[in-house]
Design a protein around this motif. Structure first.
Motif, PDB file in Angstrom:
ATOM      1  N   LEU A  74      51.431  40.837  33.686  1.00  0.00           N
ATOM      2  CA  LEU A  74      50.271  41.721  33.500  1.00  0.00           C
ATOM      3  C   LEU A  74      50.591  42.824  32.504  1.00  0.00           C
ATOM      4  CD1 LEU A  74      47.456  42.735  34.234  1.00  0.00           C
ATOM      5  CD2 LEU A  74      48.463  43.917  36.194  1.00  0.00           C
ATOM      6  N   SER A  98      50.358  41.474  29.011  1.00  0.00           N
ATOM      7  CA  SER A  98      48.974  41.345  28.569  1.00  0.00           C
ATOM      8  C   SER A  98      48.376  42.708  28.224  1.00  0.00           C
ATOM      9  CB  SER A  98      48.144  40.670  29.668  1.00  0.00           C
ATOM     10  OG  SER A  98      46.802  40.530  29.269  1.00  0.00           O
ATOM     11  N   GLY A 146      49.514  34.809  31.372  1.00  0.00           N
ATOM     12  CA  GLY A 146      48.892  36.128  31.425  1.00  0.00           C
ATOM     13  C   GLY A 146      47.938  36.445  30.304  1.00  0.00           C
ATOM     14  N   TYR A 147      47.931  35.636  29.217  1.00  0.00           N
ATOM     15  CA  TYR A 147      47.129  35.982  28.046  1.00  0.00           C
ATOM     16  C   TYR A 147      46.276  34.824  27.540  1.00  0.00           C
ATOM     17  CZ  TYR A 147      46.060  37.993  23.458  1.00  0.00           C
ATOM     18  OH  TYR A 147      45.410  38.478  22.366  1.00  0.00           O
ATOM     19  N   SER A 176      44.356  37.822  39.663  1.00  0.00           N
ATOM     20  CA  SER A 176      45.222  38.012  38.495  1.00  0.00           C
ATOM     21  C   SER A 176      44.552  37.513  37.219  1.00  0.00           C
ATOM     22  CB  SER A 176      46.552  37.291  38.710  1.00  0.00           C
ATOM     23  OG  SER A 176      46.338  35.907  38.928  1.00  0.00           O
ATOM     24  N   THR A 236      43.469  39.977  33.889  1.00  0.00           N
ATOM     25  CA  THR A 236      43.834  39.732  32.488  1.00  0.00           C
ATOM     26  C   THR A 236      42.601  39.476  31.631  1.00  0.00           C
ATOM     27  OG1 THR A 236      44.160  37.367  32.964  1.00  0.00           O
ATOM     28  CG2 THR A 236      46.081  38.789  33.111  1.00  0.00           C
ATOM     29  N   THR A 281      41.918  41.564  28.317  1.00  0.00           N
ATOM     30  CA  THR A 281      41.696  40.895  27.033  1.00  0.00           C
ATOM     31  C   THR A 281      40.395  41.350  26.387  1.00  0.00           C
ATOM     32  OG1 THR A 281      42.847  38.966  27.921  1.00  0.00           O
ATOM     33  CG2 THR A 281      41.613  38.643  25.904  1.00  0.00           C
TER      34      THR A 281
END
Length: 695
Positions: A6, A9, A394-395, A479, A483, A487
């Protein structure tokens, strides 16, 4: 997802956001980029953009972007107030309680970066713990705050809408109605039928009418002429810039030859347009639809809300849009055509959602390393690298989802166009509703259901089990959605840099013969932006007690959006229409849905946490919320659907003695003339076209 993923990100997106803002700050004042970053102004604004956006008043916003612009920014104001309160409760009270729980595992502060974000969720609180009553109280508190602010905003915007009407100058759409399904007998034209009908039944208020013609072929010719005119202007611009006439390539092709070629094609097209206009008028290519104007607003309202014929499918009336808001290329000519088109579009929308469910299933698989290694075993060694695994889980999933979702608004707008709406604002409001439903099902529910268990679609078949099942699957995707929100910082910051417009501008500067027309500033795409903003409200409310860690990230998103869009509405976007704030009921309904969904999830969570009394005490809350929504619908929604007799007659009486009304009625007779039927400009007489052929 672990905290280090996290943090990765957050770091990437924060860096990109700062980088995009810095790039905008540097480029916006440079003369070559004024057309991109300040198309509404002839020069770059001298003051820094952030303080300038802060200093703008609501009256300034109204003057620059209309009441729709005010409503759009009020969504951010409302959301900031709600989630500021939610962040205080969630981060200040609920998150420490969740973190200090021991349901999942003992907390090792020395290895905190490798701990799961679930430690900050309600899952970490011991089953049956009295601490859960804090979560119970928080649900009532945030519901009360949200409902109070919803009522305040609905009342405020309703008042603004009435004020907008009472202070506006006479507008053609207030005196005009659109009449469809006009019955015509043999030997009688549509124009004669309309004139006879309204002189007989509305003799005291009827003023004039304009019949709609079939101009599809004519419009295609005009579009071709528009494209040729643009190419011709670009070639002449290149010739003036370069000074001497350019030579030929290999002795065959040159710009002089192209100029002559385009000039000849343009002259031929203009002649064809004039002939087609004459044929359309002479052969009476009429559509059974007409714009009928009246001498008073009250007379127009009577024609709309009183059924005109004993046959409900004939002489159908509806509000006429602003003349500049009319979508001329498509007029659905009958009741059956419109009914069939609505059915087809509904089926197509459902199919689009189902297709996106499959896409979401794949995207969600990227958040689980075990599943990803099963799908792509040859990448197992690469995925074992810590940095790569953190980027992928995470991304990458949220980036893919953002990219694919960006193509949906144009599809939904196409669907709304097929339904036969005769105004751009009507098309975009319909597309906004479709986008909101798509966003809820294909971005939220699709990721919740497919991310945890692919076979969870039967969750809605047993209504009694819905709260318990949602209480299991929604926290499992906390989660991913955290993210996704993070983003979105980059996504909303890219609104500043106008990446697509910048690339087109740079391409046009390099290839001048392909330069696009930048004379008109773009318009705001409310049909895509409003559902996107409401999605983050949905995520913030549904995860309020489940995973309050999301709240500060949601709040940052709304704060960024507030300042960025205030800047864009003044410098970039020019209003194409003004519905008078009619997007707000969509916002209100979407927020009510988010609240009820939060209640259902909370009931299931307390049931799973062995606190049945709390679940029972929450049951009245969604009922009370829906009753509140019904009260607001009865109290405020009619103001957005029609103006009252009191307002209409008062406004008519105020203006009936004004001398300028005679000129207004004189112009009203021709206000709804199809632009395709107007004489075209002889662009060949000037070096460069200054006005469009087709407005």
């Amino acid at each position: 997802m672990i905290l280090s993923a996290l943090a990765t990100s957050v770091g990437i997106n924060l860096g990109l956001t700062v980088l995009l803002a810095a790039a905008y700050t540097l480029l916006r004042r440079r003369p070559p980029y004024v057309a991109v970053y300040s198309p509404r102004r002839p020069y770059a604004p001298p003051e820094p953009w952030l303080p300038a956006a802060w200093r703008r008043t609501e009256a300034d916003v109204h003057a620059a972007a209309g009441l729709d612009g005010v409503v759009f920014l009020r969504i951010f104001v409302f959301s900031i107030r709600v989630f500021a309160a939610a962040a205080v409760v969630g981060v200040g009270v609920l998150m420490p309680v969740n973190f200090m729980g021991d349901q999942l595992r003992q907390i090792d502060f020395s290895d905190l970066p490798n701990k799961s974000v679930d430690l900050f969720s309600v899952s970490n609180v011991q089953d049956g713990s009295n601490k859960l009553w804090l979560h119970f109280s928080a649900v009532y508190i945030i519901t009360g705050i949200t409902c109070y602010l919803l009522y305040y905003e609905y009342k405020y915007i309703s008042g603004k809408r009435l004020e907008y009407f009472m202070t506006s100058k006479p507008l053609p759409q207030h005196f005009t109605v659109l009449v469809r399904a006009i019955p015509v007998t043999n030997g009688v034209s549509v124009s004669d039928a309309v004139d006879k009908f309204f002189k007989e039944y509305h003799s005291s208020t009827y003023l004039s009418h304009t019949v709609v013609h079939q101009t599809g072929k004519l419009r295609r010719l005009l579009n071709d002429a528009e494209n040729i005119c643009t190419k011709l202007a670009n070639l002449k611009s290149v010739r003036r810039t370069s000074g001497d006439p350019p030579g030929k390539f290999l002795g065959i092709f040159g710009r002089n030859d192209l100029v002559g070629k385009y000039q000849k094609r343009l002259e031929d097209l203009e002649e064809n347009v004039r002939m087609e206009q004459s044929d359309t008028t002479r052969s009476r290519q009429e559509v059974p639809a007409a714009f009928v104007s009246f001498r008073s607003r009250y007379g127009a309202a009577n024609a709309i809300y009183i059924r005109q014929s004993d046959k409900p499918t004939e002489w159908q009336t509806e509000h006429a849009p602003d003349p500049h808001d009319v979508y001329w290329p498509f007029f659905s000519t009958s009741f059956m055509d419109r009914w069939i088109s609505k059915f087809v579009v509904s089926v197509a929308s459902i199919l689009l959602i189902l297709v996106f469910l499959l896409v979401s299933a794949f995207v969600q698989g990227l958040t689980y390393m075990e599943q990803l290694e099963t799908w792509l075993p040859f990448l197992r060694n690469i995925l074992e690298i810590a940095v790569v695994s953190q980027l992928v889980t995470g991304y990458l999933p949220s980036v893919i989802l953002h990219f694919l979702s960006s193509y949906v608004p144009s599809i939904m707008k196409l669907f709304s166009t097929m339904q036969g709406f005769i105004s751009v604002s009507g098309i975009e409001r319909s597309a906004c509703n479709k986008m909101l439903r798509f966003t809820i099902w294909s971005v939220f529910f699709a990721n919740v259901l497919t991310g945890s268990v692919l076979g969870q679609l039967e969750i809605f078949l047993d209504p009694k089990e819905i709260p318990k099942r949602l209480a299991v699957v929604v926290p499992a995707q906390a989660s991913f959605f955290i993210t996704y929100v993070v983003t979105s910082w980059t996504s909303i910051a890219s609104e500043l840099t106008q990446t697509a417009a910048l690339l087109f501008h740079l391409w046009g500067s390099c290839a001048k013969c392909c330069k696009r027309d930048e004379s008109k500033p773009p318009s705001m795409h409310y049909h895509s932006e409003i559902p996107r903003v409401l999605l983050f409200g949905l995520l913030g409310l549904t995860y309020f007690i489940v995973s309050p860690l999301i709240l500060p990230f949601v709040l940052v998103y709304f704060c960024l959006g507030y300042f960025i869009y205030r800047n864009q509405l003044f410098n970039v976007y020019s209003p194409k229409y003004d519905t008078g704030g009619r997007f707000w009921p969509i916002v209100h309904g979407g927020t009510i849905f988010s609240l009820v969904l939060m209640h259902v999830i909370a009931i299931g969570v307390f049931g799973l946490k062995k606190l049945p009394l709390a679940s029972s005490l929450l049951v009245p809350l969604p009922v009370l919320t829906l009753l509140f929504n019904e009260y607001c619908r009865n109290r405020f929604l009619p103001i957005f659907e029609a103006y009252s007799t009191e307002s209409l007659i008062k406004k008519d009486r105020e203006e009936e003695s004004k001398p300028e009304m005679a000129e207004f009625f004189s112009n009203l007779v021709n206000a709804y003339c199809d632009p395709a039927m107007k004489p075209i400009q002889h662009s060949s007489n000037s070096d460069e076209r200054t006005t469009p052929l087709l407005s």
